[in-house]
Design a protein around this motif. Sequence first.
Motif, PDB file in Angstrom:
ATOM      1  N   ILE A 195       3.121 -21.123 -67.086  1.00  0.00           N
ATOM      2  CA  ILE A 195       3.508 -22.117 -68.078  1.00  0.00           C
ATOM      3  C   ILE A 195       2.212 -22.567 -68.732  1.00  0.00           C
ATOM      4  CG2 ILE A 195       4.450 -24.438 -68.415  1.00  0.00           C
ATOM      5  CD1 ILE A 195       6.354 -23.830 -66.062  1.00  0.00           C
ATOM      6  N   ASP A 196       2.201 -22.607 -70.060  1.00  0.00           N
ATOM      7  CA  ASP A 196       0.993 -22.983 -70.789  1.00  0.00           C
ATOM      8  C   ASP A 196       0.804 -24.493 -70.807  1.00  0.00           C
ATOM      9  OD1 ASP A 196       0.113 -20.439 -71.452  1.00  0.00           O
ATOM     10  OD2 ASP A 196       1.299 -20.357 -73.286  1.00  0.00           O
ATOM     11  N   PHE A 197      -0.391 -24.903 -70.420  1.00  0.00           N
ATOM     12  CA  PHE A 197      -0.834 -26.289 -70.507  1.00  0.00           C
ATOM     13  C   PHE A 197      -2.030 -26.318 -71.447  1.00  0.00           C
ATOM     14  CE2 PHE A 197       1.600 -26.463 -66.657  1.00  0.00           C
ATOM     15  CZ  PHE A 197       2.016 -27.780 -66.534  1.00  0.00           C
ATOM     16  N   PRO A 198      -2.342 -27.472 -72.024  1.00  0.00           N
ATOM     17  CA  PRO A 198      -3.526 -27.549 -72.876  1.00  0.00           C
ATOM     18  C   PRO A 198      -4.805 -27.242 -72.100  1.00  0.00           C
ATOM     19  CG  PRO A 198      -2.139 -29.486 -73.165  1.00  0.00           C
ATOM     20  CD  PRO A 198      -1.592 -28.719 -71.996  1.00  0.00           C
ATOM     21  N   ALA A 199      -5.853 -26.959 -72.835  1.00  0.00           N
ATOM     22  CA  ALA A 199      -7.187 -26.742 -72.268  1.00  0.00           C
ATOM     23  C   ALA A 199      -7.208 -25.592 -71.258  1.00  0.00           C
ATOM     24  CB  ALA A 199      -7.723 -28.029 -71.631  1.00  0.00           C
ATOM     25  N   ASP A 200      -6.364 -24.580 -71.478  1.00  0.00           N
ATOM     26  CA  ASP A 200      -6.329 -23.410 -70.602  1.00  0.00           C
ATOM     27  C   ASP A 200      -6.084 -23.752 -69.145  1.00  0.00           C
ATOM     28  OD1 ASP A 200      -6.638 -21.579 -72.648  1.00  0.00           O
ATOM     29  OD2 ASP A 200      -8.819 -21.743 -72.586  1.00  0.00           O
ATOM     30  N   GLU A 201      -5.377 -24.838 -68.881  1.00  0.00           N
ATOM     31  CA  GLU A 201      -5.024 -25.203 -67.508  1.00  0.00           C
ATOM     32  C   GLU A 201      -3.638 -24.665 -67.195  1.00  0.00           C
ATOM     33  OE1 GLU A 201      -6.142 -28.917 -65.531  1.00  0.00           O
ATOM     34  OE2 GLU A 201      -6.483 -29.666 -67.548  1.00  0.00           O
ATOM     35  N   THR A 227       5.166 -14.673 -74.123  1.00  0.00           N
ATOM     36  CA  THR A 227       5.765 -14.447 -72.808  1.00  0.00           C
ATOM     37  C   THR A 227       5.815 -15.716 -71.957  1.00  0.00           C
ATOM     38  OG1 THR A 227       3.614 -13.843 -71.881  1.00  0.00           O
ATOM     39  CG2 THR A 227       5.000 -12.044 -72.757  1.00  0.00           C
ATOM     40  N   ARG A 228       5.415 -16.864 -72.529  1.00  0.00           N
ATOM     41  CA  ARG A 228       5.308 -18.082 -71.724  1.00  0.00           C
ATOM     42  C   ARG A 228       6.045 -19.259 -72.342  1.00  0.00           C
ATOM     43  NH1 ARG A 228      -1.050 -18.081 -70.025  1.00  0.00           N
ATOM     44  NH2 ARG A 228      -1.065 -15.996 -69.172  1.00  0.00           N
ATOM     45  N   TYR A 229       6.380 -20.185 -71.470  1.00  0.00           N
ATOM     46  CA  TYR A 229       6.938 -21.456 -71.901  1.00  0.00           C
ATOM     47  C   TYR A 229       5.809 -22.475 -71.978  1.00  0.00           C
ATOM     48  CZ  TYR A 229      11.617 -19.659 -71.106  1.00  0.00           C
ATOM     49  OH  TYR A 229      12.767 -18.930 -71.183  1.00  0.00           O
ATOM     50  N   SER A 230       6.058 -23.548 -72.705  1.00  0.00           N
ATOM     51  CA  SER A 230       5.083 -24.621 -72.838  1.00  0.00           C
ATOM     52  C   SER A 230       5.370 -25.710 -71.807  1.00  0.00           C
ATOM     53  CB  SER A 230       5.174 -25.226 -74.240  1.00  0.00           C
ATOM     54  OG  SER A 230       4.442 -26.432 -74.307  1.00  0.00           O
ATOM     55  N   PHE A 231       4.332 -26.420 -71.417  1.00  0.00           N
ATOM     56  CA  PHE A 231       4.488 -27.544 -70.493  1.00  0.00           C
ATOM     57  C   PHE A 231       5.434 -28.595 -71.076  1.00  0.00           C
ATOM     58  CE2 PHE A 231       1.387 -29.176 -73.383  1.00  0.00           C
ATOM     59  CZ  PHE A 231       1.494 -30.558 -73.336  1.00  0.00           C
ATOM     60  N   GLU A 232       5.573 -28.643 -72.389  1.00  0.00           N
ATOM     61  CA  GLU A 232       6.440 -29.621 -73.032  1.00  0.00           C
ATOM     62  C   GLU A 232       7.923 -29.354 -72.763  1.00  0.00           C
ATOM     63  OE1 GLU A 232       4.659 -28.810 -76.818  1.00  0.00           O
ATOM     64  OE2 GLU A 232       3.709 -30.800 -76.840  1.00  0.00           O
ATOM     65  N   THR A 260      -0.651 -32.711 -58.446  1.00  0.00           N
ATOM     66  CA  THR A 260      -0.040 -34.006 -58.762  1.00  0.00           C
ATOM     67  C   THR A 260      -0.803 -34.695 -59.883  1.00  0.00           C
ATOM     68  OG1 THR A 260       0.801 -34.202 -56.509  1.00  0.00           O
ATOM     69  CG2 THR A 260       0.664 -36.236 -57.794  1.00  0.00           C
ATOM     70  N   ALA A 261      -2.119 -34.687 -59.822  1.00  0.00           N
ATOM     71  CA  ALA A 261      -2.929 -35.293 -60.889  1.00  0.00           C
ATOM     72  C   ALA A 261      -2.729 -34.547 -62.206  1.00  0.00           C
ATOM     73  CB  ALA A 261      -4.404 -35.304 -60.488  1.00  0.00           C
ATOM     74  N   LYS A 262      -2.760 -33.238 -62.143  1.00  0.00           N
ATOM     75  CA  LYS A 262      -2.624 -32.418 -63.356  1.00  0.00           C
ATOM     76  C   LYS A 262      -1.258 -32.608 -64.014  1.00  0.00           C
ATOM     77  CE  LYS A 262      -2.296 -27.555 -64.651  1.00  0.00           C
ATOM     78  NZ  LYS A 262      -2.536 -26.201 -64.194  1.00  0.00           N
ATOM     79  N   TYR A 263      -0.183 -32.498 -63.242  1.00  0.00           N
ATOM     80  CA  TYR A 263       1.152 -32.594 -63.816  1.00  0.00           C
ATOM     81  C   TYR A 263       1.420 -34.000 -64.364  1.00  0.00           C
ATOM     82  CZ  TYR A 263       1.849 -28.073 -61.547  1.00  0.00           C
ATOM     83  OH  TYR A 263       1.729 -26.764 -61.151  1.00  0.00           O
ATOM     84  N   GLY A 264       0.906 -35.017 -63.697  1.00  0.00           N
ATOM     85  CA  GLY A 264       1.023 -36.379 -64.223  1.00  0.00           C
ATOM     86  C   GLY A 264       0.275 -36.533 -65.531  1.00  0.00           C
ATOM     87  N   ARG A 265      -0.944 -36.016 -65.567  1.00  0.00           N
ATOM     88  CA  ARG A 265      -1.792 -36.100 -66.764  1.00  0.00           C
ATOM     89  C   ARG A 265      -1.093 -35.506 -67.984  1.00  0.00           C
ATOM     90  NH1 ARG A 265      -5.985 -34.036 -64.580  1.00  0.00           N
ATOM     91  NH2 ARG A 265      -5.703 -31.844 -65.119  1.00  0.00           N
TER      92      ARG A 265
END
Length: 178
Positions: free
Chosen positions: A55-61, A79-84, A106-111
Amino acid sequence: MRAEFPEGHAVLFGIDGKIILTPRSYEHSSTIKSMQWDTAVSLGRHAKTPSDVYIDFPADENSAPDPAILRDDARREGTRYSFEDVLLISEVVSTSSVREDYDDCTAKYGRYGIPIHLVVDPYAREVVLHTQPTATGYIAAHTHKYGTGKLLIPLADGRTFTLDLDELPVPEPETDVR
C-alpha cells in the motif's frame, strides 16, 4: 535475477531496491487466515481485504500489512492501493517483529490517519485496537484477550468488521524433535 532465500521467510522487494526478509510462522499464517475468514463473513466474500500487498504511503514509506480492509470504492493506481483507501490495518506479531508491530507501525499508521490499527499478538493472546489517529500514533488503545467473544469494530464507511476472538489460533507448545 536469481537468489535463494531462507525457507520460512516472506521476501518483499521495495521500490528503493531494499530487500526485506520476514520470517513467517504457522501462528502468523493461521492468524491471517482466521482474520480473512472473519472479514469474508462480516463484510462479504468480495470485500477488498489485501494481505501482504504493498500500500502506498507518502515519502516512500510503503507497507505490506497483514490483513487490511479498504473502502469498497478503492481503486488501484497501477498495482497498488493508496493509504487513503485504508479503513483498517492489522499487523500480526511475529517473534522477530514485536517492536515494529507494536511501536513503529502504530506510530506510522497513526501519522498517516489510518482510522483503525489492530495489533494481533498470538503469543500474548491479545488484540490491541488503536483508534483516533494523531501525528504521533493513536489516542485510544484497547486490549482484548483471546477467548472473550466477538469484537465488533465499526469502520468509517458504516460497515462493521467482526473479529472472533474465540477462533484466533494460539501457538502450539514446541516439541523437542531431533
